[in-house]
Design a protein around this motif. Structure first.
Motif, PDB file in Angstrom:
ATOM      1  N   GLU A  19       0.864  -1.370  -0.214  1.00  0.00           N
ATOM      2  CA  GLU A  19      -0.017   0.300   0.498  1.00  0.00           C
ATOM      3  C   GLU A  19       1.148   1.364  -0.183  1.00  0.00           C
ATOM      4  O   GLU A  19       0.488   2.081  -1.060  1.00  0.00           O
ATOM      5  CB  GLU A  19      -0.839   0.049   1.317  1.00  0.00           C
ATOM      6  CG  GLU A  19      -1.816   1.026   1.161  1.00  0.00           C
ATOM      7  CD  GLU A  19      -2.806   1.403   2.758  1.00  0.00           C
ATOM      8  OE1 GLU A  19      -3.465   2.116   3.047  1.00  0.00           O
ATOM      9  OE2 GLU A  19      -2.825  -0.294   2.854  1.00  0.00           O
ATOM     10  N   SER A  22       2.835   1.527  -3.112  1.00  0.00           N
ATOM     11  CA  SER A  22       1.251   2.151  -4.537  1.00  0.00           C
ATOM     12  C   SER A  22       1.596   3.514  -3.907  1.00  0.00           C
ATOM     13  O   SER A  22       1.492   4.201  -5.549  1.00  0.00           O
ATOM     14  CB  SER A  22      -0.093   1.460  -4.438  1.00  0.00           C
ATOM     15  OG  SER A  22      -0.431   2.297  -3.695  1.00  0.00           O
ATOM     16  N   ASP A  36      -1.581  -6.570  -6.145  1.00  0.00           N
ATOM     17  CA  ASP A  36      -2.668  -6.001  -6.823  1.00  0.00           C
ATOM     18  C   ASP A  36      -2.759  -4.404  -7.172  1.00  0.00           C
ATOM     19  O   ASP A  36      -3.315  -3.627  -7.627  1.00  0.00           O
ATOM     20  CB  ASP A  36      -4.004  -6.575  -5.833  1.00  0.00           C
ATOM     21  CG  ASP A  36      -4.094  -6.228  -4.234  1.00  0.00           C
ATOM     22  OD1 ASP A  36      -2.531  -6.286  -3.425  1.00  0.00           O
ATOM     23  OD2 ASP A  36      -4.787  -5.644  -3.624  1.00  0.00           O
ATOM     24  N   LYS A  37      -2.103  -4.056  -5.951  1.00  0.00           N
ATOM     25  CA  LYS A  37      -1.670  -2.733  -6.051  1.00  0.00           C
ATOM     26  C   LYS A  37      -0.096  -2.383  -7.257  1.00  0.00           C
ATOM     27  O   LYS A  37       0.339  -1.255  -6.639  1.00  0.00           O
ATOM     28  CB  LYS A  37      -0.990  -1.949  -4.620  1.00  0.00           C
ATOM     29  CG  LYS A  37      -1.979  -1.731  -4.127  1.00  0.00           C
ATOM     30  CD  LYS A  37      -2.393  -1.217  -2.701  1.00  0.00           C
ATOM     31  CE  LYS A  37      -3.814  -1.607  -2.323  1.00  0.00           C
ATOM     32  NZ  LYS A  37      -4.561  -0.612  -2.053  1.00  0.00           N
TER      33      LYS A  37
END
Length: 68
Positions: A19, A22, A36-37
């Protein structure tokens, strides 16, 4: 010292690290961070770490990079 360790444990936890990376548009320091990021460049970098003796030129370098 307690605050530094607390920050490191949060920033280096795989999900939090992905996170934070990102937001910074950087590659996570954890290779087990969720993908996913990750953007395309980050996926390429992490895939490259799996290859033995792999070298990639940094496009931000201002001078040619020589391997000799």
């Amino acid at each position: 010292m307690g605050t530094e360790f607390q920050m490191a444990s949060i920033a280096v936890e795989p999900v939090k690290n992905a996170e934070c990376a990102s937001y910074e548009r950087s590659t996570p320091v954890r290779v087990d961070a969720p993908e996913d990021k990750l953007d395309v460049c980050n996926k390429l970098i992490l895939d490259s770490l799996e290859k033995d003796n792999f070298c990639m030129l940094n496009p931000l370098l201002h001078q040619p990079y020589r391997l000799d």
